[in-house]
Write an enzyme that holds these catalytic residues in place. Structure first.
Site, PDB file in Angstrom:
ATOM      1  N   HIS A  58       0.841  -1.203   0.000  1.00 41.36           N
ATOM      2  CA  HIS A  58       0.000   0.000   0.000  1.00 41.36           C
ATOM      3  C   HIS A  58       0.876   1.253   0.000  1.00 41.36           C
ATOM      4  O   HIS A  58       0.690   2.164  -0.818  1.00 41.36           O
ATOM      5  CB  HIS A  58      -0.913  -0.033   1.225  1.00 41.36           C
ATOM      6  CG  HIS A  58      -1.755   1.184   1.421  1.00 41.36           C
ATOM      7  ND1 HIS A  58      -3.135   1.157   1.308  1.00 41.36           N
ATOM      8  CD2 HIS A  58      -1.437   2.475   1.727  1.00 41.36           C
ATOM      9  CE1 HIS A  58      -3.608   2.373   1.533  1.00 41.36           C
ATOM     10  NE2 HIS A  58      -2.588   3.190   1.800  1.00 41.36           N
ATOM     11  N   GLU A  59       1.842   1.286   0.904  1.00 42.06           N
ATOM     12  CA  GLU A  59       2.695   2.462   1.008  1.00 42.06           C
ATOM     13  C   GLU A  59       3.678   2.553  -0.164  1.00 42.06           C
ATOM     14  O   GLU A  59       4.006   3.659  -0.623  1.00 42.06           O
ATOM     15  CB  GLU A  59       3.462   2.446   2.341  1.00 42.06           C
ATOM     16  CG  GLU A  59       2.568   2.348   3.571  1.00 42.06           C
ATOM     17  CD  GLU A  59       1.473   3.411   3.613  1.00 42.06           C
ATOM     18  OE1 GLU A  59       1.621   4.467   2.962  1.00 42.06           O
ATOM     19  OE2 GLU A  59       0.461   3.181   4.295  1.00 42.06           O
TER      20      GLU A  59
END
Length: 266
Positions: A58-59
């Site tokens: 996600h990051e």
């Protein structure tokens, strides 16, 4: 052109992430084969490791999109290595999301990479950077639920099936919560570039409390019920039934002893 300005070392996958990935593979194997004496422990370790992998991805999606959008500083900050220890808020990014999964079975989003927005040109790029993270959760949910909506569950052990169902639930909740247009969450980051300066100035003081606001709302019974009705509808569309969800969460929280009968074939 942008990626050429980052050093190869800035893009090298971290041994920390590879270790988490290896943990996911080993515990996934243990869940599939029933190797562990206590199936719930294997499911707990597998789901937790896979959840951390999804948080890292996600990051990474935020950082990678920002890199192509013009922020070449993400490489030097270590965001492209997938190392969760490089995040600006490791507590918010990893520890709290994992604790929320353990306590309530909710894929609560966290805050992590710092993007130098001044280097980004164009509102669409700003919106895409914010959307990249939760879109990763959407993709992860599609992968976890693939055996269900492809009707390819023959031969899949019950423990692994239930673990995938719970993982899909976490990814769906994370995607929906992240896409909420609440200050401090990715959903607000998607719409923020299109707001007037006056509105942005009024909203800015509330950004640090957005996540707490969402968490507090979920404690309201009517809101919680409506939220999980939406989740159940989406999971049903993906082919995951309530039994899959319940047994997945019950096996994950094995210490409560609610998993009795889940692994008994009908």
């Amino acid at each position: 052109m942008t990626t050429a300005t980052t050093r190869p070392a800035d893009r090298r996958i971290s041994p920390v992430f590879l270790g988490i990935l290896a943990m996911t593979a080993v515990t996934g194997w243990a869940t599939w084969t029933g190797f562990a004496a206590q199936p719930g422990i294997a499911v707990f370790l597998f789901v937790t490791a896979a959840w951390i992998v999804s948080l890292c991805l996600h990051e990474y999606a935020h950082a990678r999109t920002a890199l192509h959008g013009g922020d070449i500083t993400v490489g030097a900050k270590g965001y492209l290595t997938l190392n969760p220890l490089k995040y600006t808020h490791a507590l918010l990014s990893i520890v709290l999301p994992v604790l929320f999964v353990i306590m309530g079975g909710i894929g609560l989003p966290g805050g992590a990479v710092f993007i130098e927005r001044g280097r980004i040109r164009g509102r669409w790029r700003h919106s895409l950077i914010s959307a990249a993270g939760p879109l990763t959760n959407v993709l992860f949910a599609a992968v976890c639920s693939a055996p269900f909506w492809l009707h390819a569950l023959d031969g899949v052990p019950l423990g692994f099936r239930f673990a995938l169902a719970f993982l899909a639930l976490l990814q769906v909740t994370a995607a929906i919560l992240n896409f909420l247009p609440v200050p401090g969450l990715d959903g607000y980051g998607v719409v923020e570039p299109w707001l007037s300066r006056g509105i942005k100035r009024q909203v800015e003081p509330f950004a640090p409390f957005g996540l707490l606001f969402v968490f507090a709302l979920l404690w309201v019974p009517s809101v919680n019920s409506a939220f999980f009705d939406v989740i159940d509808t989406i999971l049903h569309a993906l082919g995951i039934n309530p039994v899959d969800q319940y047994c997945g969460q019950a096996l994950y929280r094995f210490w409560q002893g609610a998993d009795q009968g889940c692994l008994v074939s009908p």
